[in-house]
Design a protein around this motif. Structure first.
Motif, short mmCIF file in Angstrom:
data_model
loop_
_atom_site.label_atom_id
_atom_site.label_comp_id
_atom_site.label_asym_id
_atom_site.label_seq_id
_atom_site.Cartn_x
_atom_site.Cartn_y
_atom_site.Cartn_z
N VAL A 1 -8.05 -0.29 3.31
CA VAL A 1 -7.34 0.75 4.07
C VAL A 1 -7.48 2.12 3.40
O VAL A 1 -6.69 3.03 3.63
N ARG B 1 -6.36 8.96 6.80
CA ARG B 1 -6.20 7.50 6.73
C ARG B 1 -4.78 7.10 7.17
O ARG B 1 -3.91 7.96 7.37
N ASP B 2 -4.56 5.82 7.30
CA ASP B 2 -3.25 5.30 7.69
C ASP B 2 -2.38 5.18 6.43
O ASP B 2 -2.45 4.18 5.70
N ASN B 3 -1.61 6.22 6.17
CA ASN B 3 -0.89 6.26 4.90
C ASN B 3 0.22 5.22 4.77
O ASN B 3 0.57 4.82 3.66
N ALA C 1 -0.07 2.12 5.92
CA ALA C 1 -0.79 0.90 5.50
C ALA C 1 -1.11 0.97 4.01
O ALA C 1 -0.96 -0.02 3.28
#
Lengths: 312, 131, 559
Positions: C535, C503-505, C507
Motif C-alpha cells: 500500500v 496513496r491511501d493513507n 490503509a
C-alpha cells in the motif's frame, strides 16, 4: 578575567578553554581557579567505575537523560587511559553519549591520563572545580576501573557507583577488594543476561563480609541500561545517598578529607615540578647522579642535600 | 608547566560507515603524541561542532567517503564560527575529487587529504598549523 | 601424494640444493628481502616441493568438483558448463537513472543485476528525513517506496534476471518491495531469483550501516530465512560477507575466519529459532574480496570452501550436499585501487579477476579504474566488464576445473589458511560466537590492528604500491568523473511528497499499526512488511516503526 565571567555565564567554549588551561597549568588558569574556588561546593559529584564492556557510558547516558528531564545541569568527565609510550590517547567514550552533545544543559569532556603519574587526578581535580563553580548540579566522573589511579579518582567523588556485568569472564573474586570498599552503590548491568542473579548474590555476600561500620548499606541495583531498565531506581539511589551524606554529616567529613588530600597532592605536584625544573636547569643533577651511581655518595645524602638547598 | 598537547577530534559526518581511514588517522595521531577524541559514525555537523567546542580541541579531522562532503564539511566550519570557535583548524579526508577542493578551501577547510596520502603528511600539517 | 621413500629422496635432494646451489647463489647476491610473507603474514618459502604437501590426502582434502568437501569447486563441470555470473554493482541518483544503467549493462552482455542503494536507504531513512540531506542518490539509488522500485525495474522482466541487492538492516523491506514489483509484473515470488546481502554482523564489525541492536536484527534475518524457504525458494536469503571485512583492513585469513564465524552465528540463530538446517542452508551464499596477492587469494577461496563444508556437515549435521556448499560472489578489492595513475587499476583488477576465477567464484563484480576518485563512469564500467569477458573467453583458464590444484605452493597455502582461520574461529567460539565477539569489540580490534599495521608498512615503503609510494609521477587532475547532480535530492523529495499525497493513507496507517503489534510478539514479520509495502508505506516509515519497538544499536568503539 573575561574567560571566567563567560564560563560562569554558561559559555561552554569558555568552560572548555578554562579546563584546557588548567590542565596545562597556565598562569591564566591559576588566577581563575583562585577566584572560582568560592563558588564551588554546590555540585553532587558522582564517580562511575567498572571494567571495559560493562556498559558504563550507556548507563551514564541514561542516568543523565533522566536528570535532564528534571532540568538539572549535568557535566560528564570521561576518563580514558593514555598510551604510556607516546603520551597520545584515543578517547572514545563520547560515542555512546552522542545525542547528549546537543543538549544545552550537558557538558561532556574527555580526559586522557597524559602518561604522567598524578597527571590525571590533577586534570580531574581542576575540571571538577571549574564545572562545580559553573553551576553544574551533577558532575559524573567516568573511569575504567582497572588501575589504581582510576580508583583514586573515583575516591574524590561524593558518591561512587561500581558497575559490573555478568559473563565478562572475571568472576567476583577477581574484583579488587579496593573497589568493594569504595562503592556506595553497586550496579549489575546487562542483567537480562545469564548469571546476573548469581553475580548479584555473590556481590551481596562479599559486601556482607566487607561490611564497614556505617549507616549506609550499599544497595545493589539491576539494570539493562541499553533498554533504560532500572535506571530510574539508580537515579533515586544516587539522590538518596546524597541525602544520607548531608544528614549524617558524612558529606562534611568526606569533603574535608578530600580537601586535605587535594592540598597535599597539589603541594607534592608543585614541588615535583619545581624540583625537576630546577635540577635540569642547574645541570649539576647529572653530575650528582653519576656520583651516586659510582658509589661516591648515596641517594639518601643526595636527596637531603637537594631538599636543603631548595628549601633554603 | 606541561608541554602543549594537541587535541584532535576525529569525526565521521553523514551516514557513511567506512571508518577504516578515520581509525587509521586516529591511531597515527595518537602515536604522534596527540590526544584524539573519536566521535564514532553518523554524526551531524551540529554534533561535531558541539563536541569540538566542549572538548576544546585544536583540530577537527573530518572523514567521508560517501560524496556528501560539499554539503557537510562547510557546515561544520560554519557552525564552529557561530559558536565563536572559528579558530579551530578543520581538515578533511576521503574520496574527494580534485575539482571539489577549491570550493572546500574557500569554505574554510584548511586542507583536504585524498586517498593515498601518508598519515605523516597529515601529522606534519597539523603540527605546523596549530598555533 | 608421494610414497615415503620418494619423499625421503626428495628431502635429501632438497637439502643438497639448499646447501649447494642456493648457498652459492646467496653468497653472490642477497635476496630482495630477508623474509617473504603473504598479506596475512604467512611466511613464504623459497621453493615448494612435494615435501610441503606430504600430509595431503587427495580424496579427503581435495576430492572432486561438486563433491564434499568441495575444495575444487561446487559445480561438477564449473566453467566448462557456463561462466560465472558477471554482475556489476551499480546504482546512483534516481530510480530512472539507475534503470537506464541496468538496461545498458544488460545490453553489454552482463548476466545479472546488482543494486547499490544510497546511504539513507541502507540505514532506513526516507529521502525527506533531515539526516538524508546531502546523501540522496550519492553512493547508490534512492528508494523510498514501492513506486521507486517499480521505476527501477521498469522494462526489466523479473522472471528473466537475477538481482542482487546490497541491503542489510532493512533487507526485509527491500525484498518485500521486489516481491511486490514481481506481483505487478505478473511474476510470482517462487520464480524470483537473486540475493539480498542481509548480513548484519559485518555491519557491526566493518561496514557501519546497522539500525537495530543484534537480537532483533537476528530475528529479522531468521524471519527472512523462514519466509523465503516457503515462498521465495530460489532466493539467496543472505550473502555472508567477508568483502567489507577485508576492505576495512583485515588480512586474507581474517576475512575467511570472521566471515565463516558470522555464518556460524546465522546458522545457529536459525536453528535456535526452530528451523531445520537443511531447509535454509542451501540458500546461504557468501561474498568475498579478491586482492592482489594472486596465489594467496586462490588458496583463500579454496580453503573457505573446504572449511564451510566441514562446519556444515560436522558441526551442524546438515545432510543435503547443497547445505555443505559455499557458493560465493566476489568483488575485486576496492581498497587496492589507487587515485594515482588510475589506469594502472585496470591491471590490478585483471589480476584480481584471475584470482577469483581460479578460486572458483560463482559471480563477480570488477571494480572500475576510477573508483578511488568517484563513482565510475559508463566507459570505465565497460572496461571493467570487458576485463571479465577477456579472462572468460581468451585466457583459457576456464577450460579445466581448478587448474592450480596440486601446485605445491597453492596446496600448502590452502592448508595454512584453513588452519589459521580455524584457530580464529575457535577463539571466537570461546568468546561465545561472532555476535558476542563483536559486542566485546574483539573482531573490530583485530581488523583495526591489521589495517594500521598495513598502513605503517605502506608508509615505510616495505609494501610497495606502484604509482603511489613508488614510481610516482606528477599528474593532471583526472577529468570527466561522474558527478551526481545535487538536484537529484530535491527531485526525490518532491516525488516522495507527491506519492504520499496520492496513496491511501488510512490503509498505510493500518498496515503500519499491524506491523508494530506483530513486532512486539514473536511473529514472522515478513508478511506484515509485505502488506505495508504493497500500500506504498515507505521504507522510512516501516523502519521507524521497528525502531520504536526494537531500539537502535550503539556501537562499541575499540581503537
Amino acid at each position: 578575567m573575561e574567560l571566567l565571567k563567560e564560563a560562569r555565564n554558561g559559555n561552554k567554549r569558555a568552560i572548555a578553554r578554562l579546563i584546557t588551561l588548567a590542565e596545562s597549568e597556565a598562569e591564566e588558569a591559576s588566577h581563575a581557579l583562585q577566584q572560582l574556588y568560592a563558588y564551588t561546593g554546590g555540585a553532587h559529584i558522582v564517580g562511575i567505575t567498572g571494567p571495559p564492556g560493562s556498559g558504563k557510558s550507556t548507563l551514564t547516558d541514561k542516568i543523565v537523560k533522566k536528570l535532564r528531564k528534571e532540568d538539572k545541569k549535568v557535566a560528564i568527565l570521561a576518563v580514558d587511559p593514555t598510551s604510556p609510550f607516546t603520551g597520545g590517547a584515543i578517547l572514545g567514550d563520547r560515542v555512546r553519549m552522542s545525542d547528549l552533545n546537543l543538549d544545552e544543559g550537558v557538558y561532556i569532556r574527555s580526559l586522557g591520563t597524559r602518561g604522567k603519574l598524578g597527571g590525571l587526578s590533577k586534570a580531574v581535580h581542576y575540571a571538577t572545580k571549574i564545572l562545580d563553580a559553573c553551576d553544574y548540579d551533577y558532575i559524573f566522573i567516568e573511569t575504567v576501573g582497572v588501575g589504581q589511579s582510576e580508583v583514586d579518582i573515583v575516591k574524590t567523588a561524593d558518591t561512587t557507583i561500581v558497575v559490573m556485568v555478568p559473563g565478562l569472564g572475571d568472576d567476583i573474586q577477581a574484583i579488587k577488594a579496593g573497589i568493594l570498599e569504595i562503592g556506595d552503590l553497586f550496579i549489575v548491568n546487562k542483567s537480562d543476561r545469564d548469571g546476573a542473579n548469581r553475580l548479584s548474590i555473590e556481590l551481596q555476600m562479599m559486601l556482607d563480609l566487607n561490611a564497614v561500620k556505617s549507616e549506609w548499606t550499599p544497595p545493589i541495583n539491576m539494570t539493562v541500561a541499553s533498554k533504560s531498565e532500572g535506571v530510574d531506581e539508580v537515579v533515586e539511589k544516587i539522590k538518596n545517598h546524597f541525602v544520607y551524606l548531608q544528614e549524617s554529616g558524612e558529606l562534611t567529613v568526606r569533603r574535608r578529607q578530600r580537601l586535605e588530600t587535594e592540598i597535599i597532592d597539589l603541594v607534592i605536584q608543585k614541588l615535583t615540578t619545581y624540583m625537576t625544573k630546577k635540577m635540569s636547569k642547574e645541570g649539576s643533577y647529572e653530575e650528582e647522579l653519576n656520583r651516586v651511581f659510582n658509589k661516591e655518595t648515596d641517594p639518601y645524602t643526595l636527596v637531603n642535600k637537594m631538599l636543603n638547598e631548595s628549601l633554603k | 608547566m606541561a608541554e602543549k598537547l594537541i587535541r584532535v577530534l576525529v569525526a565521521k559526518p553523514g551516514l557513511d560507515g567506512h571508518d577504516r581511514g578515520a581509525k587509521v588517522v586516529a591511531r597515527a595521531l595518537r602515536d604522534a603524541g596527540m590526544e584524539v577524541i573519536y566521535t564514532g559514525l553518523r554524526q551531524t555537523p551540529e554534533q561535531i561542532a558541539a563536541a569540538a567546542v566542549q572538548e576544546d580541541v585544536n583540530v577537527v579531522c573530518l572523514s567521508l567517503l560517501s560524496g556528501a562532503h560539499n554539503h557537510l564539511f562547510p557546515k561544520v566550519v560554519q557552525l564552529l564560527k557561530e559558536k565563536d570557535a572559528g579558530d579551530i583548524l578543520v581538515v578533511g579526508g576521503g574520496v574527494i575529487p580534485d575539482a571539489d577542493i577549491p570550493y572546500l578551501k574557500e569554505n574554510g577547510i584548511a586542507e583536504i587529504f585524498t586517498p593515498g596520502t601518508p598519515t605523516s603528511k597529515a601529522i606534519e600539517f597539523i603540527t605546523s598549523h596549530v598555533q | 601424494m608421494f610414497d615415503k621413500e620418494k619423499l625421503a629422496s626428495i628431502q635429501s635432494a632438497k637439502e643438497g640444493w639448499d646447501n649447494g646451489t642456493v648457498a652459492k647463489a646467496l653468497g653472490k647476491y642477497k635476496e630482495r628481502r630477508e623474509e617473504f610473507t603473504t598479506s596475512s603474514k604467512i611466511p613464504v618459502e623459497r621453493l615448494y616441493t612435494p615435501l610441503n604437501t606430504a600430509d595431503l590426502d587427495y580424496e579427503q582434502d581435495l576430492g572432486f568438483p561438486g563433491q564434499y568437501p568441495f575444495t575444487r569447486g561446487v559445480q561438477p563441470t564449473m566453467y566448462r558448463g557456463r561462466f560465472w555470473t558477471m554482475r556489476q554493482y551499480a546504482g546512483f541518483a534516481t530510480a530512472e537513472e539507475s534503470n537506464k544503467r541496468y538496461k545498458y549493462l544488460l545490453e553489454q552482455g552482463q548476466t545479472g543485476l546488482s543494486v547499490a542503494f544510497d546511504l539513507p536507504t541502507q540505514i532506513g531513512y526516507d529521502s525527506d528525513d533531515e539526516i538524508a540531506h546531502g546523501e540522496i542518490g550519492k553512493v547508490g539509488v534512492a528508494i523510498d517506496s514501492l513506486a521507486d522500485m517499480e521505476t527501477l525495474f521498469s522494462g526489466i522482466p523479473l522472471d528473466k534476471v537475477s538481482t542482487s541487492m546490497t541491503i542489510n538492516a532493512p533487507a526485509s523491506v527491500l525484498l518485500a518491495m521486489y516481491i511486490a514489483v514481481g506481483e505487478k509484473q505478473g511474476v510470482s515470488a517462487d520464480v524470483l531469483r537473486g540475493t539480498i546481502q542481509n548480513d548484519i554482523l559485518k555491519e557491526y564489525s566493518a561496514r557501519g550501516t546497522y539500525i537495530y541492536p543484534p537480537a532483533p536484527s537476528m530475528r529479522l534475518i531468521t524471519n527472512i530465512f523462514e519466509f523465503c524457504s516457503k515462498n521465495v525458494p530460489k532466493w539467496n536469503t543472505i550473502s555472508i560477507s567477508g568483502y567489507h571485512i577485508r576492505e576495512a583492513g583485515s588480512t586474507a585469513v581474517q576475512e575467511v575466519a570472521f566471515t565463516l564465524a558470522d555464518g556460524i552465528a546465522y546458522v545457529k540463530a536459525a536453528i535456535d529459532a526452530g528451523l531445520n538446517v537443511d531447509d535454509f542452508a542451501g540458500r546461504l551464499s557468501f561474498f568475498f574480496n579478491s586482492h592482489n596477492n594472486l596465489l594467496e587469494e586462490v588458496a583463500k577461496f579454496r580453503a573457505a570452501r573446504k572449511l564451510w563444508a566441514k562446519i556444515m556437515k560436522e558441526r551442524f549435521g546438515a545432510t543435503k550436499p547443497r547445505s555443505w556448499m559455499l557458493r560465493f560472489h566476489t568483488q575485486t578489492g576496492g581498497s587496492t585501487l589507487t587515485a594515482q595513475q588510475p589506469d594502472n587499476n585496470i591491471v590490478r583488477v585483471a589480476m584480481q579477476t584471475l584470482a577469483a576465477v581460479l578460486g572458483g567464484t560463482q559471480s563477480l563484480h570488477t571494480n572500475s579504474k576510477d573508483e578511488a576518485l568517484a563513482l565510475p563512469t559508463e566507459d570505465s564500467v565497460r572496461i571493467a566488464l570487458r576485463t571479465q569477458q577477456i579472462v572468460a573467453y581468451e585466457s583459457g583458464v576456464c577450460d579445466t576445473i581448478d587448474p592450480l590444484a596440486g601446485s605445491y605452493y597453492v596446496e600448502a597455502l590452502t592448508k595454512k589458511i584453513e588452519d589459521e582461520a580455524m584457530a580464529y574461529i575457535e577463539k571466537i567460539d570461546a568468546l561465545g560466537g561472532a555476535d558476542k565477539a563483536i559486542e566485546q569489540g574483539f573482531i573490530q580490534k583485530e581488523i583495526a590492528d591489521s589495517s594500521y599495521n598495513y598502513q605503517k608498512e605502506v608508509e615505510s615503503g616495505h609494501e610497495v604500491i606502484v604509482g603511489m609510494n613508488k614510481f610516482y609521477i606528477e599528474e593532471k587532475p583526472v577529468e570527466g568523473l561522474l558527478r551526481v547532480d545535487p538536484a537529484v535530492g530535491e527531485a526525490q523529495v518532491k516525488k516522495l511528497k507527491a506519492m504520499k499525497e496520492n496513496r491511501d493513507n488510512v490503509a498505510v496507517k493500518n498496515k503500519l499499526d499491524a506491523l508494530k503489534e506483530a513486532a512486539k510478539t514473536d511473529a514472522n514479520l515478513m508478511p506484515y512488511i509485505l502488506d505495508a509495502v504493497r500500500v506504498y508505506g515507505t521504507e522510512g516509515e516501516i523502519c521507524n516503526i521497528l525502531r520504536e519497538v526494537f531500539g537502535e544499536y550503539r556501537p562499541v568503539e575499540i581503537l
